[in-house]
Design an enzyme around this catalytic site. Structure first.
Site, short mmCIF file in Angstrom:
data_model
loop_
_atom_site.label_atom_id
_atom_site.label_comp_id
_atom_site.label_asym_id
_atom_site.label_seq_id
_atom_site.Cartn_x
_atom_site.Cartn_y
_atom_site.Cartn_z
N LYS A 185 -4.72 8.54 25.64
CA LYS A 185 -4.67 7.12 25.24
C LYS A 185 -6.04 6.46 25.47
O LYS A 185 -6.60 5.83 24.59
CB LYS A 185 -3.59 6.36 26.05
CG LYS A 185 -2.19 6.93 25.91
CD LYS A 185 -1.16 6.13 26.69
CE LYS A 185 -1.32 6.15 28.20
NZ LYS A 185 -1.16 7.47 28.83
N ARG A 234 5.28 -0.40 29.70
CA ARG A 234 5.65 0.85 30.37
C ARG A 234 7.14 0.96 30.63
O ARG A 234 7.59 1.95 31.17
CB ARG A 234 5.00 0.87 31.74
CG ARG A 234 3.61 1.41 31.90
CD ARG A 234 3.49 2.83 31.91
NE ARG A 234 2.65 3.51 32.85
CZ ARG A 234 1.34 3.63 32.78
NH1 ARG A 234 0.64 3.00 31.89
NH2 ARG A 234 0.71 4.40 33.64
N ARG A 285 -9.72 16.26 34.73
CA ARG A 285 -10.36 14.99 34.35
C ARG A 285 -11.35 14.55 35.44
O ARG A 285 -11.11 14.71 36.62
CB ARG A 285 -9.30 13.90 34.17
CG ARG A 285 -9.93 12.53 33.94
CD ARG A 285 -8.96 11.51 33.39
NE ARG A 285 -7.79 11.30 34.23
CZ ARG A 285 -6.75 10.56 33.86
NH1 ARG A 285 -6.73 9.99 32.67
NH2 ARG A 285 -5.73 10.42 34.68
N ARG A 337 -9.67 10.98 39.90
CA ARG A 337 -8.75 9.88 40.24
C ARG A 337 -7.80 10.32 41.33
O ARG A 337 -7.33 11.45 41.35
CB ARG A 337 -7.96 9.49 38.97
CG ARG A 337 -8.56 8.28 38.28
CD ARG A 337 -7.95 8.00 36.94
NE ARG A 337 -6.51 7.83 36.93
CZ ARG A 337 -5.82 7.49 35.84
NH1 ARG A 337 -6.43 7.28 34.70
NH2 ARG A 337 -4.51 7.36 35.89
N ARG A 394 4.23 11.18 38.19
CA ARG A 394 3.92 10.30 37.05
C ARG A 394 4.69 10.75 35.81
O ARG A 394 5.16 9.93 35.02
CB ARG A 394 2.41 10.31 36.78
CG ARG A 394 1.65 9.49 37.82
CD ARG A 394 0.19 9.86 37.88
NE ARG A 394 -0.54 9.59 36.66
CZ ARG A 394 -1.68 10.21 36.32
NH1 ARG A 394 -2.20 11.12 37.11
NH2 ARG A 394 -2.29 9.90 35.21
P1 AP5 Z 1 -7.16 10.26 29.00
O1 AP5 Z 1 -7.62 9.70 27.71
O2 AP5 Z 1 -7.82 9.80 30.25
O3 AP5 Z 1 -5.57 10.16 29.10
P2 AP5 Z 1 -4.60 8.90 29.20
O4 AP5 Z 1 -3.53 9.05 28.17
O5 AP5 Z 1 -5.37 7.62 29.20
O6 AP5 Z 1 -3.93 9.21 30.60
P3 AP5 Z 1 -3.84 8.38 31.96
O7 AP5 Z 1 -3.71 9.35 33.07
O8 AP5 Z 1 -4.93 7.35 32.05
O9 AP5 Z 1 -2.48 7.67 31.74
P4 AP5 Z 1 -1.56 7.08 32.78
O10 AP5 Z 1 -0.61 6.39 31.91
O11 AP5 Z 1 -0.97 8.02 33.74
O12 AP5 Z 1 -2.55 6.20 33.71
P5 AP5 Z 1 -2.89 4.64 33.70
O13 AP5 Z 1 -4.32 4.50 34.05
O14 AP5 Z 1 -2.38 3.98 32.48
O15 AP5 Z 1 -7.30 11.86 28.89
C1 AP5 Z 1 -6.96 12.72 29.96
C2 AP5 Z 1 -7.96 13.87 30.07
O16 AP5 Z 1 -7.90 14.71 28.93
C3 AP5 Z 1 -9.43 13.42 30.16
O17 AP5 Z 1 -10.11 14.32 31.00
C4 AP5 Z 1 -9.95 13.55 28.71
O18 AP5 Z 1 -11.33 13.83 28.70
C5 AP5 Z 1 -9.12 14.72 28.19
N1 AP5 Z 1 -8.72 14.60 26.78
C6 AP5 Z 1 -8.19 13.51 26.19
N2 AP5 Z 1 -7.85 13.74 24.91
C7 AP5 Z 1 -8.17 15.04 24.68
C8 AP5 Z 1 -8.04 15.88 23.54
N3 AP5 Z 1 -7.50 15.44 22.38
N4 AP5 Z 1 -8.45 17.17 23.64
C9 AP5 Z 1 -8.96 17.62 24.80
N5 AP5 Z 1 -9.10 16.88 25.93
C10 AP5 Z 1 -8.71 15.59 25.87
O19 AP5 Z 1 -2.01 4.15 34.92
C11 AP5 Z 1 -2.30 4.50 36.25
C12 AP5 Z 1 -1.32 3.82 37.20
O20 AP5 Z 1 -1.49 2.39 37.12
C13 AP5 Z 1 0.16 4.05 36.91
O21 AP5 Z 1 0.63 5.25 37.49
C14 AP5 Z 1 0.77 2.81 37.55
O22 AP5 Z 1 0.83 2.93 38.96
C15 AP5 Z 1 -0.24 1.73 37.21
N6 AP5 Z 1 0.06 1.07 35.92
C16 AP5 Z 1 -0.74 1.07 34.81
N7 AP5 Z 1 -0.16 0.37 33.83
C17 AP5 Z 1 1.02 -0.09 34.31
C18 AP5 Z 1 2.08 -0.87 33.76
N8 AP5 Z 1 2.05 -1.31 32.50
N9 AP5 Z 1 3.15 -1.14 34.55
C19 AP5 Z 1 3.21 -0.70 35.83
N10 AP5 Z 1 2.26 0.05 36.41
C20 AP5 Z 1 1.16 0.35 35.67
MG MG Z 2 -5.87 6.21 30.69
#
Ligand code: AP5
Ligand code: MG
Ligand code: ZN
Length: 216
Positions: free
Chosen positions: A13, A88, A127, A160, A171
């Site tokens: 994402k 979410r 990552r 992270r 997660r």
């Molecule tokens: P990346 O693009 O970083 O993946 P992502 O989908 O953004 O995954 P996240 O881990 O950021 O999602 P998440 O939902 O768990 O975390 P968030 O920060 O939102 O890609 C991942 C890796 O793969 C990278 O190394 C990249 O280089 C590689 N890659 C990507 N695409 C690729 C491809 N096509 N081919 C090869 N490699 C690739 O949330 C974190 C925490 O915050 C949550 O756990 C929660 O505690 C809190 N939080 C956030 N939002 C909310 C909400 N709305 N409500 C409540 N709590 C929340």
């Molecule tokens: Mg992300």
């Protein structure tokens, strides 16, 4: 263009949102990034959120919704936005609908990055993120030119705290229990588009471009 990116942790994402934001000239709004910035700055919200984030649990809705409400009121959101990691759960999705209905600017599309668990675990354990500018790398698929150093700003790369394998598993559980229902929620509204998150970066991005071409 008002778009929500939906998908499990590690689906890509954030990675695609950075590119889409540049191409379409609309802001990338990631609640995860905003919460990590709050943790780093030790604000009241950051202090509240840290414990939940380190365990891979969702931060309470009231906290996240207040952040989003303020962010979407920003002038730069007038022409649209890309939401990454919000909503979410059902309660957040309903609150978003109400918020946007109030300004006559509903969500136009929800792109679901459908991704297998094997891909997710491989991506997240490899990552790395820049401490200074937040740019995301991957030791296997998107390595920086120099190990441990950000290509864009020279900052140090780190892992992270929620990318430990045990936290990743939680997660994924939280995603399955609380977030995956949104696929149906948006399908029923006729807004859901699917992109194959297992594809490599450029192939997945092409699917995004095709998918979003019909949305103004
Ligand atoms: P990346 O693009 O970083 O993946 P992502 O989908 O953004 O995954 P996240 O881990 O950021 O999602 P998440 O939902 O768990 O975390 P968030 O920060 O939102 O890609 C991942 C890796 O793969 C990278 O190394 C990249 O280089 C590689 N890659 C990507 N695409 C690729 C491809 N096509 N081919 C090869 N490699 C690739 O949330 C974190 C925490 O915050 C949550 O756990 C929660 O505690 C809190 N939080 C956030 N939002 C909310 C909400 N709305 N409500 C409540 N709590 C929340
Ligand atoms: Mg992300
Ligand atoms: Zn950097």
């Amino acid at each position: 263009m008002r778009v929500v990116l939906l998908g499990p942790p590690g689906a890509g994402k954030g990675t695609h949102a950075v590119d889409l934001s540049k191409e379409y000239g609309i802001p990338h709004i990631s609640t995860g990034d905003m919460l990590r910035a709050a943790v780093k700055a030790q604000t009241e919200i950051g202090i509240k959120a840290k414990g939940f984030m380190d365990k891979g649990e969702l931060v309470p809705d009231a906290v996240v919704v207040s952040i989003i409400r303020e962010r979407l009121a920003g002038k730069d959101c007038k022409n649209g936005f890309l939401l990454d990691g919000f909503p979410r759960n059902n309660a957040q999705a309903k609150m978003l609908d109400e918020m946007l209905a109030g300004i006559g600017a509903p969500v136009q599309a929800v792109v679901y990055l459908e991704t297998s668990n094997a891909t997710i675990i491989r991506r997240l354990t490899n990552r790395r993120v820049c401490k200074s500018c937040g740019a995301t790398y991957n030791v296997l698929t998107m390595p920086p030119k120099k190990e441990g150093v950000c290509d864009l700003c020279g900052g140090a790369l780190y892992q992270r705290t929620d990318d430990l394998e045990s936290t990743i598993m939680n997660r994924l559980k939280v995603y399955a229990d609380q977030t995956a229902d949104l696929i149906d929620y948006y399908k029923k509204k006729g807004l859901l588009k699917v992109v194959n998150g297992d594809l490599d970066r450029s192939a997945a991005y092409k699917e995004f471009q095709k998918t979003l071409a019909s949305i103004s």
